[in-house]
Write a protein that holds these residues in place. Structure first.
Motif, PDB file in Angstrom:
ATOM      1  N   MET A 162       5.832   4.584  14.309  1.00 17.28           N
ATOM      2  CA  MET A 162       6.895   5.580  14.493  1.00 17.28           C
ATOM      3  C   MET A 162       8.128   5.253  13.650  1.00 17.28           C
ATOM      4  SD  MET A 162       6.741   6.123  18.630  1.00 17.28           S
ATOM      5  CE  MET A 162       8.241   7.095  18.596  1.00 17.28           C
ATOM      6  N   SER A 163       8.444   3.975  13.518  1.00 20.35           N
ATOM      7  CA  SER A 163       9.673   3.571  12.829  1.00 20.35           C
ATOM      8  C   SER A 163       9.571   3.717  11.321  1.00 20.35           C
ATOM      9  CB  SER A 163      10.022   2.122  13.183  1.00 20.35           C
ATOM     10  OG  SER A 163      10.213   1.961  14.572  1.00 20.35           O
ATOM     11  N   PHE A 164       8.383   3.466  10.753  1.00 24.97           N
ATOM     12  CA  PHE A 164       8.249   3.412   9.297  1.00 24.97           C
ATOM     13  C   PHE A 164       7.440   4.564   8.717  1.00 24.97           C
ATOM     14  CE2 PHE A 164       9.350  -0.857  10.534  1.00 24.97           C
ATOM     15  CZ  PHE A 164      10.198  -1.290   9.519  1.00 24.97           C
ATOM     16  N   ARG A 165       6.696   5.279   9.567  1.00 18.89           N
ATOM     17  CA  ARG A 165       5.902   6.393   9.058  1.00 18.89           C
ATOM     18  C   ARG A 165       6.772   7.585   8.725  1.00 18.89           C
ATOM     19  NH1 ARG A 165       3.935   9.915   6.933  1.00 18.89           N
ATOM     20  NH2 ARG A 165       1.880  10.898   7.183  1.00 18.89           N
ATOM     21  N   MET A 204      16.208  -0.773  12.018  1.00 14.80           N
ATOM     22  CA  MET A 204      17.140  -0.569  13.126  1.00 14.80           C
ATOM     23  C   MET A 204      16.452   0.142  14.285  1.00 14.80           C
ATOM     24  SD  MET A 204      20.537   0.527  10.931  1.00 14.80           S
ATOM     25  CE  MET A 204      21.472   0.966  12.389  1.00 14.80           C
ATOM     26  N   LEU A 205      15.612   1.136  13.965  1.00 15.61           N
ATOM     27  CA  LEU A 205      14.882   1.852  15.004  1.00 15.61           C
ATOM     28  C   LEU A 205      13.910   0.923  15.707  1.00 15.61           C
ATOM     29  CD1 LEU A 205      14.215   4.488  16.443  1.00 15.61           C
ATOM     30  CD2 LEU A 205      12.581   5.010  14.599  1.00 15.61           C
ATOM     31  N   PHE A 206      13.230   0.072  14.932  1.00 13.33           N
ATOM     32  CA  PHE A 206      12.296  -0.869  15.532  1.00 13.33           C
ATOM     33  C   PHE A 206      13.043  -1.842  16.445  1.00 13.33           C
ATOM     34  CE2 PHE A 206       9.577  -4.509  15.966  1.00 13.33           C
ATOM     35  CZ  PHE A 206       8.291  -3.968  16.005  1.00 13.33           C
ATOM     36  N   ALA A 207      14.208  -2.311  16.005  1.00 10.51           N
ATOM     37  CA  ALA A 207      15.012  -3.221  16.825  1.00 10.51           C
ATOM     38  C   ALA A 207      15.429  -2.554  18.128  1.00 10.51           C
ATOM     39  CB  ALA A 207      16.242  -3.680  16.045  1.00 10.51           C
ATOM     40  N   ALA A 208      15.818  -1.274  18.043  1.00  9.12           N
ATOM     41  CA  ALA A 208      16.211  -0.539  19.243  1.00  9.12           C
ATOM     42  C   ALA A 208      15.031  -0.408  20.204  1.00  9.12           C
ATOM     43  CB  ALA A 208      16.748   0.842  18.869  1.00  9.12           C
ATOM     44  N   GLY A 209      13.845  -0.151  19.659  1.00  8.83           N
ATOM     45  CA  GLY A 209      12.651  -0.054  20.490  1.00  8.83           C
ATOM     46  C   GLY A 209      12.312  -1.374  21.155  1.00  8.83           C
ATOM     47  N   THR A 210      12.543  -2.475  20.442  1.00  9.15           N
ATOM     48  CA  THR A 210      12.280  -3.797  21.005  1.00  9.15           C
ATOM     49  C   THR A 210      13.244  -4.106  22.143  1.00  9.15           C
ATOM     50  OG1 THR A 210      11.498  -4.569  18.842  1.00  9.15           O
ATOM     51  CG2 THR A 210      12.051  -6.250  20.470  1.00  9.15           C
ATOM     52  N   VAL A 211      14.514  -3.761  21.944  1.00 14.27           N
ATOM     53  CA  VAL A 211      15.503  -3.943  23.014  1.00 14.27           C
ATOM     54  C   VAL A 211      15.106  -3.125  24.242  1.00 14.27           C
ATOM     55  CG1 VAL A 211      17.896  -3.532  23.690  1.00 14.27           C
ATOM     56  CG2 VAL A 211      17.384  -4.503  21.436  1.00 14.27           C
ATOM     57  N   LEU A 212      14.627  -1.899  24.001  1.00 17.48           N
ATOM     58  CA  LEU A 212      14.187  -1.045  25.103  1.00 17.48           C
ATOM     59  C   LEU A 212      13.026  -1.691  25.851  1.00 17.48           C
ATOM     60  CD1 LEU A 212      14.341   1.671  26.615  1.00 17.48           C
ATOM     61  CD2 LEU A 212      12.733   2.591  24.919  1.00 17.48           C
ATOM     62  N   LYS A 265       0.806  -1.223   0.000  1.00 19.44           N
ATOM     63  CA  LYS A 265       0.000   0.000   0.000  1.00 19.44           C
ATOM     64  C   LYS A 265       0.839   1.272   0.000  1.00 19.44           C
ATOM     65  CE  LYS A 265      -3.889  -2.130   2.451  1.00 19.44           C
ATOM     66  NZ  LYS A 265      -4.765  -2.047   3.647  1.00 19.44           N
ATOM     67  N   GLY A 266       2.085   1.163   0.413  1.00 18.70           N
ATOM     68  CA  GLY A 266       2.906   2.358   0.487  1.00 18.70           C
ATOM     69  C   GLY A 266       2.377   3.331   1.532  1.00 18.70           C
ATOM     70  N   GLU A 267       2.410   4.614   1.220  1.00 19.01           N
ATOM     71  CA  GLU A 267       1.993   5.639   2.174  1.00 19.01           C
ATOM     72  C   GLU A 267       0.507   5.562   2.510  1.00 19.01           C
ATOM     73  OE1 GLU A 267       3.951   7.877   3.814  1.00 19.01           O
ATOM     74  OE2 GLU A 267       5.560   6.653   2.979  1.00 19.01           O
ATOM     75  N   LYS A 268      -0.295   4.920   1.666  1.00 18.03           N
ATOM     76  CA  LYS A 268      -1.734   4.825   1.931  1.00 18.03           C
ATOM     77  C   LYS A 268      -2.032   4.017   3.200  1.00 18.03           C
ATOM     78  CE  LYS A 268      -3.202   5.215  -2.899  1.00 18.03           C
ATOM     79  NZ  LYS A 268      -3.928   4.538  -4.024  1.00 18.03           N
ATOM     80  N   ILE A 269      -1.094   3.198   3.604  1.00 18.65           N
ATOM     81  CA  ILE A 269      -1.322   2.371   4.782  1.00 18.65           C
ATOM     82  C   ILE A 269      -1.521   3.206   6.041  1.00 18.65           C
ATOM     83  CG2 ILE A 269       1.102   2.127   5.442  1.00 18.65           C
ATOM     84  CD1 ILE A 269       0.547  -0.708   6.295  1.00 18.65           C
ATOM     85  N   TRP A 270      -0.982   4.444   6.030  1.00 12.32           N
ATOM     86  CA  TRP A 270      -1.024   5.252   7.239  1.00 12.32           C
ATOM     87  C   TRP A 270      -2.336   6.000   7.410  1.00 12.32           C
ATOM     88  CZ3 TRP A 270       2.484   2.919   9.553  1.00 12.32           C
ATOM     89  CH2 TRP A 270       3.718   2.618   8.976  1.00 12.32           C
ATOM     90  N   ASN A 271      -3.246   5.896   6.442  1.00 10.02           N
ATOM     91  CA  ASN A 271      -4.553   6.540   6.578  1.00 10.02           C
ATOM     92  C   ASN A 271      -5.337   5.895   7.723  1.00 10.02           C
ATOM     93  OD1 ASN A 271      -3.950   8.154   4.368  1.00 10.02           O
ATOM     94  ND2 ASN A 271      -4.991   6.813   2.908  1.00 10.02           N
TER      95      ASN A 271
END
Length: 362
Positions: free
Chosen positions: A183-186, A196-204, A110-116
């Motif tokens: 937050m990571s992909f939007r 990488m950001l998602f992985a960091a959030g998971t570690v947190l 969907k690309g950017e449409k997924i964020w609707n």
């Protein structure tokens, strides 16, 4: 809260054999019967990997595993059912992996449409079943309006006494992953950085649960499975290329390693990092099996569609059954599991219509 029902801390089972037969013979036989074809040769096209139907079947199987797991934890004399004490987080790993996988697939499609209205729709799908089942719980415990509001807003089920299901930890964790994915992909268009950001959030998440809040292992031992689903979906072609080439080696190695680590957990090696390894080995089987099997099961597919509702309602049904009926012939475990599935499916139909109505408002 005012408890109007007696909810036993353990289930007195007159005979363990019926639930043993169901858990170790009938249930595995149903899983095997869902495999319509198995071959180490290439039998599926790339686009068929982890299809919607396959995903629902995996969810259905994982749902039944969780139900047996929760039942076995409360049995007064569990016997061999103790093996099911150690599989709950593995089933949760499957849920997380499939959620991560489907999230990335939808983003790529969907690309950017997924964020609707993404967050709103996801939260509606998660919270509506929780609120509906909490209303059912309230019928048994009769909390005050303020107690009900506090429990609902704090993601707690309305229960008369504390138990392992007092806090809906899975709901809290999946909401965290939903927000973290957003937050990571939007806001980052480079998916490598997003991963990488998602992985960091998971570690947190793991660090906070383990070292700050002091939660038990089940709060975080399957956490990396969601990110593994994202990673596999993003680089599926690369992973599948190697799986196709070496699957005759990969499959036995993964199965042997998983068996060894799992048996270690049943012998007292319950360290969180060992459970995480076991979790990741478990979900590694899914992409490998997808290269070798064709699945078809109307039963598990149906259960998979209502997996969230079944997860939420089945603890109440277990306890309600044992607060009313005596176990005379040992069939109570099977009755509880089947009742949980049926009631969960009924609640799902109500939730589906309610969610459809709410979504039309956006």
């Amino acid at each position: 809260m005012n408890t109007i029902f007696y909810f036993p801390k353990e289930y007195n089972v007159s005979s363990v054999w019926p639930v043993l037969i169901f858990s170790f013979i009938i249930f595995p036989a149903l899983i095997i019967s869902s495999i319509k074809k198995f071959s180490l040769k290439n039998i599926q096209l790339e686009k068929d990997q982890i299809s919607l139907e396959d995903s629902l079947i995996y969810r259905g199987i994982a749902t039944v595993v969780v139900m047996i797991h929760h039942y076995s934890l409360r049995m007064n004399h569990p016997d061999k059912m103790t093996y099911y004490w150690y599989v709950g987080y593995l089933a949760v790993s499957v849920f997380f992996f499939l959620s991560g996988y489907s999230s990335m697939i939808q983003l790529n499609l969907k690309g950017e449409k997924i964020w609707n209205h993404y967050l709103i729709k996801r939260l509606i799908r998660l919270l509506i079943p929780f609120w509906v089942t909490n209303l059912i719980y309230a019928l048994f415990y009769m909390p005050s309006p303020m107690q009900f509001i506090k429990a609902t807003l704090s993601l707690k089920q309305v229960r008369g006494t504390a138990s392992e299901w007092s806090i809906v930890w899975f709901l809290a964790t999946i909401i965290f992953f939903t927000v973290l994915f957003w937050m990571s992909f939007r806001f980052f268009h480079n998916k490598k950085y997003s991963l990488m950001l998602f992985a960091a959030g998971t570690v947190l998440l793991v660090v906070v649960n383990k070292f700050v809040l002091g939660h038990d292992n089940y709060w975080y031992n399957s956490s990396f499975a969601f990110g593994s689903g994202l990673l596999y979906a993003q680089y599926k072609e690369v992973f599948n290329r190697y799986i196709k080439r070496y699957k005759t080696l990969i499959m036995p190695v993964v199965i042997i390693c998983l068996s060894i680590v799992f048996m270690a957990t049943t012998k007292g090696f319950q360290q969180w990092w060992i459970q995480m390894i076991c979790s990741e080995l478990c979900i590694c089987l899914i992409p490998v099996l997808e290269q070798c099997t064709i699945l078809s099961s109307a039963l598990f597919k149906k259960i998979g569609t209502a997996s969230w509702e079944i997860f939420l309602i089945h603890p109440l049904l277990y306890s309600a059954y044992y607060s009313v009926f005596n176990d005379k012939y040992g069939f109570s475990g099977i009755i509880c599991i089947l009742t949980g599935i049926v009631i969960g499916l009924v609640i799902y139909q109500f939730d589906r219509k309610l969610i459809q109505y709410i979504n039309r408002c956006f």
